[in-house]
Design an enzyme around this catalytic site. Structure first.
Site, PDB file in Angstrom:
ATOM      1  CG  ASP A  68      -1.810   1.153   1.135  1.00 49.91           C
ATOM      2  OD1 ASP A  68      -1.823   1.977   0.300  1.00 49.91           O
ATOM      3  OD2 ASP A  68      -2.597   1.379   2.192  1.00 49.91           O
TER       4      ASP A  68
ATOM      5  CG  ASP B 117      -2.579  -2.485   3.864  1.00 45.83           C
ATOM      6  OD1 ASP B 117      -2.862  -2.448   4.967  1.00 45.83           O
ATOM      7  OD2 ASP B 117      -2.949  -1.662   2.861  1.00 45.83           O
TER       8      ASP B 117
ATOM      9  CE  LYS C  15      -0.584   3.596   3.438  1.00 42.39           C
ATOM     10  NZ  LYS C  15      -1.262   4.338   4.358  1.00 42.39           N
TER      11      LYS C  15
ATOM     12  CG  ASP D 135      -3.630   5.707   1.870  1.00 45.83           C
ATOM     13  OD1 ASP D 135      -3.239   4.485   1.704  1.00 45.83           O
ATOM     14  OD2 ASP D 135      -2.793   6.278   2.682  1.00 45.83           O
TER      15      ASP D 135
ATOM     16  NE  ARG E 290     -11.937   3.226   3.902  1.00 41.21           N
ATOM     17  CZ  ARG E 290     -11.890   4.184   5.044  1.00 41.21           C
ATOM     18  NH1 ARG E 290     -12.878   5.109   5.023  1.00 41.21           N
ATOM     19  NH2 ARG E 290     -10.747   4.276   5.598  1.00 41.21           N
TER      20      ARG E 290
ATOM     21  CD  GLU F 249      -5.407   0.542   0.401  1.00 43.15           C
ATOM     22  OE1 GLU F 249      -5.535   1.790   0.767  1.00 43.15           O
ATOM     23  OE2 GLU F 249      -5.125  -0.134   1.517  1.00 43.15           O
TER      24      GLU F 249
HETATM   25  N1  BES Z   1      -3.356   0.412   5.356  1.00 42.68           N
HETATM   26  C1  BES Z   1      -3.725   1.628   5.666  1.00 42.68           C
HETATM   27  C2  BES Z   1      -3.832   1.475   7.144  1.00 42.68           C
HETATM   28  C3  BES Z   1      -2.770   1.398   8.074  1.00 42.68           C
HETATM   29  C4  BES Z   1      -2.015   2.331   8.465  1.00 42.68           C
HETATM   30  C5  BES Z   1      -2.550   0.145   8.476  1.00 42.68           C
HETATM   31  C6  BES Z   1      -0.967   2.257   9.333  1.00 42.68           C
HETATM   32  C7  BES Z   1      -1.409  -0.170   9.451  1.00 42.68           C
HETATM   33  C8  BES Z   1      -0.505   0.922   9.636  1.00 42.68           C
HETATM   34  C9  BES Z   1      -4.891   2.127   5.083  1.00 42.68           C
HETATM   35  O1  BES Z   1      -5.218   1.614   3.789  1.00 42.68           O
HETATM   36  C10 BES Z   1      -4.833   3.567   5.031  1.00 42.68           C
HETATM   37  O2  BES Z   1      -4.007   4.156   4.312  1.00 42.68           O
HETATM   38  N2  BES Z   1      -5.954   4.465   5.705  1.00 42.68           N
HETATM   39  C11 BES Z   1      -5.875   5.681   5.688  1.00 42.68           C
HETATM   40  C12 BES Z   1      -7.377   6.026   5.569  1.00 42.68           C
HETATM   41  C13 BES Z   1      -7.548   7.382   5.524  1.00 42.68           C
HETATM   42  C14 BES Z   1      -7.215   7.939   4.143  1.00 42.68           C
HETATM   43  C15 BES Z   1      -8.956   7.854   5.410  1.00 42.68           C
HETATM   44  C16 BES Z   1      -5.335   6.041   7.026  1.00 42.68           C
HETATM   45  O3  BES Z   1      -5.770   5.236   8.037  1.00 42.68           O
HETATM   46  O4  BES Z   1      -4.819   7.200   7.134  1.00 42.68           O
HETATM   47 ZN    ZN Z   2      -4.188   2.824   2.365  1.00 44.48          ZN
HETATM   48 ZN    ZN Z   3      -4.018  -0.163   3.260  1.00 47.62          ZN
END
Ligand code: BES
Ligand code: ZN
Ligand code: ZN
Length: 511
Positions: free
Chosen positions: A282, A300, A289, A359, A363, A361
């Site tokens: 991811d 991920d 990111k 990001d 869901r 993604e």
């Molecule tokens: N894979 C990430 C979530 C994550 C973050 C897992 C840190 C493990 C450690 C997910 O896909 C993500 O990027 N989520 C975003 C959502 C936001 C854009 C609403 C997040 O948590 O920042």
């Molecule tokens: Zn993500």
């Molecule tokens: Zn993710």
């Protein structure tokens, strides 16, 4: 897959004074002074060596601690491992599990290939069957390390660990053995999952993950594996999975595992689906990111891998329940063909989603997986995903977030969490959170407001489950140990394998 370390666990009746293992592990409480019967006997044979350690105060019996005593005795064990069990009243299966991990990890480091555990002798509050399972799971967990790609340097390390759970009572051995047989299946699945999850993004991508799932299923009679490739995903209109995977040179896949048990299923038993997010890397997509720690995003895929490994365990245990293991998989990277902020995606359910952050993604791919489970008329759908940083902010790395639309299912998962030692904490996901996910130009948008991100994500997912009883496990923060501990190597934890297996066994048994 080659074993990274071959672990075996079995029960045996022993005369502790004569046991010839390389090491014998005994439990010590932090709040009990003086030695119990077993330790006293061993101490006598060792000429008081253990009493010296204990009275010097070098070893306090705290959980996670372990001290080696060399007995110098002519017969019996060469080494005694004093293992901390913490407070006597607080000892439970999880304390034993962790203690067994600590010992196994120590044994592997010291190249002790044969180990006898007698931790259950002190922990009389834990039923032998439960203790046997927990110690077997713990032994696998602690012995594990990930060094598949290290050449040369690791050549001399231990490759085989034989663990015996020793007891002087024949009845206890029978009960221990029963628990161990479950613990071995779970422990092996857990190690399998850790290896798949630890493999980096240039090794595991959606097609290679699918090939691994096919291989695993081929070795398990109860499992049928169907894989949808890009063409089939397109034909089926699985728009969520396709959108997320659209920038990658590795096409997305949807892995469908179906467990049909050998023998009868309890009358009225529900049909269950477990659905796991498998983003093999991811990067965030166009909503990229930050680069710090981005390497960790190879993990991920941990939710999907937890589903894969759980399917292996429940097949080996022949859990009498019809179970789907669903793994939507994609790589979320950047590229000219990728999906963008502002896009409107039509998901498998027919619901449209306005993308406001590429990001978010997980869901998107889960929405297709959950909708597929609902279409198969599953009564219970449990999804598991490293879904939100917000969940990590809320709960840290100690408990997974748990959301559900059904109180009974919540209780069942909490109970399974307690039994398996994979802890959860209930967070909300009701309509007030779902309202934040409404779009003006589509049915939904893929992010909510600034706050409560774990709950808005869950409220989004809930809408794809139809009438099914649904629960969501947000395992962000639980998927890896950033640093090694006394009981675990760094890297993947395979969190969810014990929890989901325990949950499914309980559902099958009507418990
Ligand atoms: N894979 C990430 C979530 C994550 C973050 C897992 C840190 C493990 C450690 C997910 O896909 C993500 O990027 N989520 C975003 C959502 C936001 C854009 C609403 C997040 O948590 O920042
Ligand atoms: Zn993500
Ligand atoms: Zn993710």
């Amino acid at each position: 897959m080659k074993d990274i370390i071959k672990v075996t666990v079995s029960a045996k009746q022993v005369d502790f004074g004569r046991d010839s293992a390389d090491a014998l592990a005994v439990g010590i409480f932090s709040d009990v002074s003086g030695m119990d019967k077993l330790v006293r006997m061993l101490d006598k044979a060792a000429g008081g060596a253990m009493a010296r350690v204990l009275t010097a105060g070098d070893f306090k019996g705290d959980t996670g601690s372990c001290e080696v005593v060399y007995t110098g005795a002519k017969s019996g064990p060469k080494r005694i491992l004093l293992v901390g069990l913490g407070k006597k009243k607080e000892v439970d299966a999880d304390v034993l599990r962790k203690a067994a991990s600590v010992v196994a990890r120590r044994a592997v480091a010291a190249k002790v290939g044969k180990l006898t555990l007698a931790l259950q002798k002190a922990a009389t509050r834990v039923k032998p069957e439960v203790a046997g399972r927990a110690m077997a799971e713990g032994a696998y967990f602690g012995a594990y390390r990930y060094d598949e790609f290290v050449t040369g340097r690791e050549n001399g390390r231990l490759r085989k660990l034989a663990v015996y759970v020793g007891d002087d009572s024949a009845d206890a051995v029978t009960a221990l053995r029963k628990g161990i047989s479950v613990g071995v299946a779970v422990g092996e699945a857990q190690s399998y999952g850790r290896t798949i999850a630890n493999r980096p993004g240039n090794v595991i991508n959606p097609p290679t993950l699918a090939a691994e799932a096919r291989k695993m299923a081929a070795a398990h009679k109860s499992l049928k594996c169907t894989i949808l490739d890009k063409k089939q995903l397109t034909a089926k209109k699985m728009g969520g999975i396709l959108a997320v995977g659209s920038a990658s040179a590795s096409d997305p896949r949807f892995i469908i595992l179906k467990h049909t048990p050998n023998g009868r299923v309890r009358k009225g038993a529900p049909k269950v689906a477990i659905v796991g997010k498998a983003i093999t890397f991811d990067a965030g997509g166009i909503s990229i990111k930050p680069s710090a720690d981005m390497d960790q995003m190879k993990l991920d895929k941990s939710g999907g891998v937890a589903v894969l490994a759980t399917m292996k365990a429940i097949s080996e245990l022949n859990v009498p329940l019809n179970i789907y293991g669903l793994i939507p998989s994609a790589e979320n990277v950047l590229g000219g063909s990728g999906y963008r902020p502002g896009d409107i995606v039509t998901t498998y359910s027919g619901k449209t989603v306005e993308i406001l952050n590429t990001d978010a993604e997980g869901r998107m791919i889960l929405s297709d997986g959950i909708a597929y489970a609902a279409e198969q008329k599953c009564d219970i759908i449990v999804d598991i995903a490293t879904l939100t940083g917000a969940c990590m902010v809320a709960l840290g790395s100690h408990k997974a977030g748990l959301m559900s639309n059904d109180d009974g299912l919540l209780d069942d998962l909490k109970k399974a969490a307690e039994e398996s030692g994979e802890k959860v904490w209930h967070l909300p996901s009701g309509d007030e959170y779902a309202d934040e996910m409404k779009s003006k130009i589509a049915d939904l948008k893929n992010i909510g407001g600034r706050w409560g991100g774990a709950s808005t994500a869950a409220a989004f997912l809930r809408q794809f489950a139809g009438d099914a009883r649904w629960a969501h496990l947000d395992i962000a923060g639980m998927d890896l140990f950033a640093k090694a501990t006394s009981f675990a190597a760094e890297g993947s934890t395979a969190f969810g394998v014990r929890l989901l297996t325990t949950f499914l066994m309980n559902v099958a048994a009507g418990k």
